[in-house]
Design a protein around this motif. Structure first.
Motif, PDB file in Angstrom:
ATOM      1  N   SER A  19       0.760  -1.331  -0.007  1.00 21.61           N
ATOM      2  CA  SER A  19       0.097  -0.011   0.094  1.00 21.61           C
ATOM      3  C   SER A  19       0.820   1.263  -0.028  1.00 21.61           C
ATOM      4  CB  SER A  19      -0.882  -0.122   1.242  1.00 21.61           C
ATOM      5  OG  SER A  19      -0.057   0.315   2.486  1.00 21.61           O
ATOM      6  N   ASP A  20       0.214   2.352  -0.120  1.00 20.24           N
ATOM      7  CA  ASP A  20       0.839   3.568  -0.178  1.00 20.24           C
ATOM      8  C   ASP A  20       1.751   4.009   1.221  1.00 20.24           C
ATOM      9  OD1 ASP A  20       0.044   4.007  -2.587  1.00 20.24           O
ATOM     10  OD2 ASP A  20      -1.511   5.322  -1.912  1.00 20.24           O
ATOM     11  N   ASN A  21       1.143   3.163   2.404  1.00 15.97           N
ATOM     12  CA  ASN A  21       1.916   3.322   3.496  1.00 15.97           C
ATOM     13  C   ASN A  21       2.586   2.294   3.808  1.00 15.97           C
ATOM     14  OD1 ASN A  21      -0.306   1.947   4.062  1.00 15.97           O
ATOM     15  ND2 ASN A  21      -0.843   3.055   5.876  1.00 15.97           N
ATOM     16  N   GLY A  22       3.618   1.696   3.006  1.00 11.76           N
ATOM     17  CA  GLY A  22       4.014   0.399   3.493  1.00 11.76           C
ATOM     18  C   GLY A  22       5.110   0.656   4.265  1.00 11.76           C
ATOM     19  N   GLN A  23       5.753   1.709   4.650  1.00  4.27           N
ATOM     20  CA  GLN A  23       6.717   2.029   5.821  1.00  4.27           C
ATOM     21  C   GLN A  23       6.037   2.019   6.898  1.00  4.27           C
ATOM     22  OE1 GLN A  23       8.871   5.580   5.114  1.00  4.27           O
ATOM     23  NE2 GLN A  23      10.182   5.312   7.088  1.00  4.27           N
ATOM     24  N   GLN A  24       4.823   2.412   6.829  1.00  4.02           N
ATOM     25  CA  GLN A  24       4.323   2.585   8.406  1.00  4.02           C
ATOM     26  C   GLN A  24       3.634   0.931   8.704  1.00  4.02           C
ATOM     27  OE1 GLN A  24       0.917   5.259   7.778  1.00  4.02           O
ATOM     28  NE2 GLN A  24       1.868   6.874   8.591  1.00  4.02           N
ATOM     29  N   LEU A  25       3.253   0.029   7.891  1.00 10.78           N
ATOM     30  CA  LEU A  25       3.021  -1.146   7.766  1.00 10.78           C
ATOM     31  C   LEU A  25       4.151  -1.933   8.352  1.00 10.78           C
ATOM     32  CD1 LEU A  25       0.655  -2.292   4.957  1.00 10.78           C
ATOM     33  CD2 LEU A  25       0.083  -2.147   7.485  1.00 10.78           C
ATOM     34  N   GLN A  26       5.399  -1.428   7.999  1.00 11.26           N
ATOM     35  CA  GLN A  26       6.543  -1.998   8.545  1.00 11.26           C
ATOM     36  C   GLN A  26       6.838  -1.938   9.943  1.00 11.26           C
ATOM     37  OE1 GLN A  26       9.964  -1.367   6.044  1.00 11.26           O
ATOM     38  NE2 GLN A  26       9.021  -2.266   4.070  1.00 11.26           N
ATOM     39  N   VAL A  27       6.528  -0.700  10.307  1.00 11.46           N
ATOM     40  CA  VAL A  27       6.805  -0.110  11.702  1.00 11.46           C
ATOM     41  C   VAL A  27       5.679  -1.099  12.650  1.00 11.46           C
ATOM     42  CG1 VAL A  27       6.380   1.717  13.247  1.00 11.46           C
ATOM     43  CG2 VAL A  27       7.407   1.958  11.116  1.00 11.46           C
ATOM     44  N   LEU A  28       4.490  -1.206  12.040  1.00 10.79           N
ATOM     45  CA  LEU A  28       3.387  -1.934  12.803  1.00 10.79           C
ATOM     46  C   LEU A  28       3.969  -3.576  12.957  1.00 10.79           C
ATOM     47  CD1 LEU A  28       0.389  -0.481  11.050  1.00 10.79           C
ATOM     48  CD2 LEU A  28       0.967  -0.201  13.455  1.00 10.79           C
ATOM     49  N   GLU A  29       4.498  -3.960  11.644  1.00  9.87           N
ATOM     50  CA  GLU A  29       4.848  -5.391  11.796  1.00  9.87           C
ATOM     51  C   GLU A  29       5.858  -5.617  12.972  1.00  9.87           C
ATOM     52  OE1 GLU A  29       7.631  -6.305   8.842  1.00  9.87           O
ATOM     53  OE2 GLU A  29       7.581  -8.428   9.192  1.00  9.87           O
ATOM     54  N   ARG A  30       6.677  -4.560  12.868  1.00  5.44           N
ATOM     55  CA  ARG A  30       7.951  -4.873  14.107  1.00  5.44           C
ATOM     56  C   ARG A  30       7.390  -4.804  15.381  1.00  5.44           C
ATOM     57  NH1 ARG A  30      10.473  -0.348  13.115  1.00  5.44           N
ATOM     58  NH2 ARG A  30      10.376   0.650  14.701  1.00  5.44           N
ATOM     59  N   VAL A  31       6.500  -3.741  15.763  1.00  8.81           N
ATOM     60  CA  VAL A  31       5.796  -3.790  17.075  1.00  8.81           C
ATOM     61  C   VAL A  31       4.850  -4.955  17.267  1.00  8.81           C
ATOM     62  CG1 VAL A  31       4.094  -2.424  18.538  1.00  8.81           C
ATOM     63  CG2 VAL A  31       5.783  -1.160  16.957  1.00  8.81           C
ATOM     64  N   LEU A  32       4.101  -5.054  16.520  1.00  9.59           N
ATOM     65  CA  LEU A  32       3.214  -6.456  16.612  1.00  9.59           C
ATOM     66  C   LEU A  32       4.222  -7.649  16.544  1.00  9.59           C
ATOM     67  CD1 LEU A  32       0.444  -5.347  14.355  1.00  9.59           C
ATOM     68  CD2 LEU A  32       0.504  -5.166  16.955  1.00  9.59           C
ATOM     69  N   GLY A  33       5.081  -7.861  16.023  1.00 11.46           N
ATOM     70  CA  GLY A  33       6.035  -8.938  16.072  1.00 11.46           C
ATOM     71  C   GLY A  33       6.705  -9.027  17.199  1.00 11.46           C
ATOM     72  N   ALA A  34       7.011  -8.083  17.845  1.00  6.49           N
ATOM     73  CA  ALA A  34       7.840  -8.043  19.234  1.00  6.49           C
ATOM     74  C   ALA A  34       6.715  -8.678  20.276  1.00  6.49           C
ATOM     75  CB  ALA A  34       8.376  -6.917  19.455  1.00  6.49           C
TER      76      ALA A  34
END
Length: 201
Positions: free
Chosen positions: A6-21
């Motif tokens: 999506s257009d906010n792919g970078q924000q999704l990567q941040v979400l992935e890192r937080v939710l992955g932890a």
């Protein structure tokens, strides 16, 4: 692992890192709770229009056994732990040290075992997020439900849908060794939680 483009792919990567932890911490708690036999894996973080949710997350047409927790306060969200009948009964029997019940009605002890599982997972998951975003969360007591998963998920998504065109869902699966079990966690942050998670850098 899947992150929707999506257009906010970078924000999704941040979400992935937080939710992955958060998933990793919940996995450690689940391993302790089940004597090392069960672990968790982050499956996907997705943003999509509300009308696509039921197509993408096929929860089937059968009644599911669920444990639901919510975060209470200005920043919130909903965690939905889902089982099919067989897997829910097996987990309860394992935790209680007894044979799998054939009684169509769940006993108070079986319900309590699943609720405590949800409580342990939810507290570990929410505590990890709280540390990362420097907030304090107060999870509700777990609620045992037997309902159609689509109905519960849609209810959890309504707060997001009021403020955004797309909704955010995090899906986690359970593993016993290398075997994928038919259990799932769906975490649905509300709009304020969603924005707070995106701010973590």
């Amino acid at each position: 692992m899947e992150i929707t483009k999506s257009d906010n792919g970078q924000q999704l990567q941040v979400l992935e890192r937080v939710l992955g932890a958060a998933t990793e911490e919940a996995s450690q708690a689940m391993s302790v709770w089940t004597g090392g036999s069960i672990s968790l894996s982050l499956d996907c973080v997705r943003e999509m229009p509300l009308e696509m949710v039921t197509q993408e997350f096929d929860l089937g047409m059968d009644l599911l056994t669920m444990v639901v927790l919510t975060i209470e306060g200005e920043i919130g969200g909903t965690m939905i732990l889902t089982f099919d009948e067989e897997n829910g009964r097996r987990l309860a029997a394992t935790l209680l040290g007894q044979e799998v019940s054939n009684d169509p009605l769940w006993s108070a002890y079986e319900q309590s075992a699943l609720n405590e599982t949800g409580n342990i997972l939810g507290c570990a998951y929410f505590n990890a997020i709280a540390r990362l975003v420097n907030c304090e969360f107060v999870p509700s007591p777990p609620t045992f439900l037997q309902d159609y998963g689509v109905c519960v998920l849609q209810h959890a998504l309504m707060d997001q849908a009021q403020d955004a065109m797309d909704v955010l869902i995090c899906q986690t699966t359970f593993l016993q060794g290398n075997e994928k079990l038919n259990w799932n966690i769906l975490f649905v942050p509300d709009p304020k939680m969603r924005n707070t998670l995106r701010s973590v850098m």
